[in-house]
Scaffold this active site. Structure first.
Site, PDB file in Angstrom:
ATOM      1  N   LYS A 196       0.829  -1.203   0.000  1.00 17.72           N
ATOM      2  CA  LYS A 196       0.000   0.000   0.000  1.00 17.72           C
ATOM      3  C   LYS A 196       0.868   1.261   0.000  1.00 17.72           C
ATOM      4  CE  LYS A 196      -2.977  -3.079   0.080  1.00 17.72           C
ATOM      5  NZ  LYS A 196      -4.321  -3.433   0.397  1.00 17.72           N
TER       6      LYS A 196
HETATM    7  C1  LIG Z   1      -5.180  -4.606   0.835  1.00 20.01           C
HETATM    8  C2  LIG Z   1      -6.647  -4.470   0.785  1.00 20.01           C
HETATM    9  C3  LIG Z   1      -7.459  -4.884   1.843  1.00 20.01           C
HETATM   10  C4  LIG Z   1      -6.929  -5.613   3.030  1.00 20.01           C
HETATM   11  O1  LIG Z   1      -5.886  -4.985   3.706  1.00 20.01           O
HETATM   12  P1  LIG Z   1      -4.897  -5.902   4.567  1.00 20.01           P
HETATM   13  O2  LIG Z   1      -4.097  -4.913   5.347  1.00 20.01           O
HETATM   14  O3  LIG Z   1      -4.063  -6.678   3.596  1.00 20.01           O
HETATM   15  O4  LIG Z   1      -5.726  -6.762   5.434  1.00 20.01           O
HETATM   16  C5  LIG Z   1      -8.821  -4.664   1.748  1.00 20.01           C
HETATM   17  N1  LIG Z   1      -9.369  -4.085   0.677  1.00 20.01           N
HETATM   18  C6  LIG Z   1      -8.622  -3.681  -0.374  1.00 20.01           C
HETATM   19  C7  LIG Z   1      -9.309  -3.032  -1.527  1.00 20.01           C
HETATM   20  C8  LIG Z   1      -7.242  -3.886  -0.365  1.00 20.01           C
HETATM   21  O5  LIG Z   1      -6.510  -3.529  -1.413  1.00 20.01           O
END
Ligand SMILES: *Cc1c(COP(=O)(O)O)cnc(C)c1O
Length: 420
Positions: A196
């Site tokens: 992210k």
């Molecule tokens: C990465 C992501 C999640 C989950 O986040 P995590 O920290 O990996 O649990 C949920 N929704 C979207 C759209 C994502 O890209």
């Protein structure tokens, strides 16, 4: 121009080592993480509290609660909205799996809505038709960092008395009509997973402006105790709780990365713009758009191949996979983000989350239809796309975007080498 593709033995367009990995780590990161390590609180410690406050300031939310993942924060959103057994939550048919499984985590039923091809987001015009007397909330996923039209979502929600959750896990800093994501709905979730735009390894943040929602989330976040670890705890489980707390080392890392986030995002936007400028004249590529009023954060730069214009009438995803493999051989870090639309995933087709068909067989639920034919746009997108993250991220600059564009151009101008 005819050039031998790397996939058939030519020289890769992008030299090895030209694209730097994500995220950049500097002395500030080392200093704050080491300071946490040298401290004596490694669980939910002072860095967690500070991270919550600093993220609240950065995003402009009244309340924040830091979690061990974005998925945990999303689950807390479902709970904070008061969703319970048998309630339905609307969610786009194309997203990360946990946008929908977090709904199951709270004994609720995901109901899928097809996406809009241009934005790749939830088709806001289709929300209303999916609402039933069981609908409690809408999950708006700002996919790839492009905000959903939140005015339309909020208008539908208001008309039907629904809550709105923003899945902002990919959308740090993206704005709709000048207002940041995570400020539009009743609550929102961010992720700090490595991929992210704000990376702390793993981690997440629940955000809201509602004290009542914060309290509901807090009551499930730490074993169902109602008091936070920084308060005087009585070690009593008042509710079915989870262990979703963040930890001090991770939060320290998140804090130092947050200080650099605005700079990262500015670089990412400049890189995406350069890539678009370089690719604009290439036929057969459908480049991502940024509709009026939306400011993308360019978390994922997603291209679709125009199969009809390419004269390809066969299996779209097979041909796409060949093109992507050729781009990978040239050194382009691109790939298929989601091969499967959500409704076709086994967890939904099997309708057996907790055994014996629960939660779909709960007497409080009503039957729901997951036949994939209902989501042709999501399927078409899934079959024809390829996405890109790292090449556009800091510390890479526009020169990497140019290299990437040149490699993509090389493949697209020599597709004849892929036939057969
Ligand atoms: C990465 C992501 C999640 C989950 O986040 P995590 O920290 O990996 O649990 C949920 N929704 C979207 C759209 C994502 O890209």
């Amino acid at each position: 121009m005819s050039e031998k593709l790397a996939v058939s033995g030519g020289t890769p367009a992008i030299p090895e080592g030209a694209v730097k990995s994500w995220p950049p780590i500097d002395d500030l990161d080392r200093e704050v993480v080491l300071a946490s390590l040298n401290g004596d609180n490694h669980a939910f410690g002072p860095n967690c509290t500070a991270f919550q406050n600093e993220f609240a300031d950065w995003n402009g939310n009244r309340f924040t609660l830091t979690t061990n993942s974005g998925t945990a924060a999303l689950h807390l959103c479902v709970a904070a909205c008061g969703c319970g057994a048998g309630d339905e939550v609307l969610v786009p048919a194309y997203s990360w799996s946990s946008s929908a499984t977090c709904i199951l985590h709270h004994n609720c039923i995901p109901v899928f809505v097809d996406i809009d091809f241009d934005t790749m987001n939830l088709d806001v015009e289709r929300i209303e038709a999916a609402i039933t007397p069981k609908t409690k909330a809408i999950m708006a996923v700002h996919l790839h960092g492009l905000p959903v039209d939140m005015e339309k979502v909020m208008a539908v929600a208001d008309r039907h008395g629904l809550k709105v959750i923003e899945d902002a896990c990919q959308a740090h800093g993206a704005t709709f009509k000048g207002k940041k994501v995570g400020k539009w709905g009743h609550c929102a979730a961010f992720s700090f997973n490595q991929n992210k735009c704000l990376c702390s390894g793993e981690g997440g943040m629940f955000v809201t402006d509602s004290e009542e929602m914060l309290e509901r989330a807090q009551s499930l976040w730490s074993f169902g105790e109602t008091r936070t670890p920084s308060q005087d705890r009585d070690y009593h489980a008042y509710a079915v709780g989870w262990m979703y707390r963040n930890n001090d080392l991770t939060a320290a890392f998140g804090r130092s990365q947050l200080k650099k986030l605005d700079g990262y995002l500015a670089q990412q936007r400049a890189n995406a713009k350069r890539l678009t400028d370089c690719l604009r004249d290439l036929p057969h590529l459908l480049l991502p758009s940024e509709p009026e009023g939306c400011e993308h954060n360019w978390y994922n730069y997603t291209i679709r191949f125009d199969m009809a214009a390419l004269g390809h009438g066969g299996d779209a995803s097979d041909f796409r996979d060949k093109i992507v493999a050729a781009m990978n051989a040239e050194g382009v870090q691109t790939g298929v983000w989601q091969k499967f639309i959500l409704p076709v995933m086994t967890v939904f087709q099997a309708k057996n989350g907790y055994g014996q068909g629960c939660p779909w067989t709960c007497p409080l639920s009503q039957p729901v239809d997951y036949s994939p034919e209902q989501f042709p746009v999501a399927q078409k997108h899934s079959d024809t796309h390829t996405g890109m993250t790292v090449p556009l991220r800091a510390p890479n600059g526009p020169e990497v975007a140019e290299l990437t564009a040149a490699a993509i151009r090389k493949v697209m101008e020599n597709l004849d080498q892929l036939e057969g």
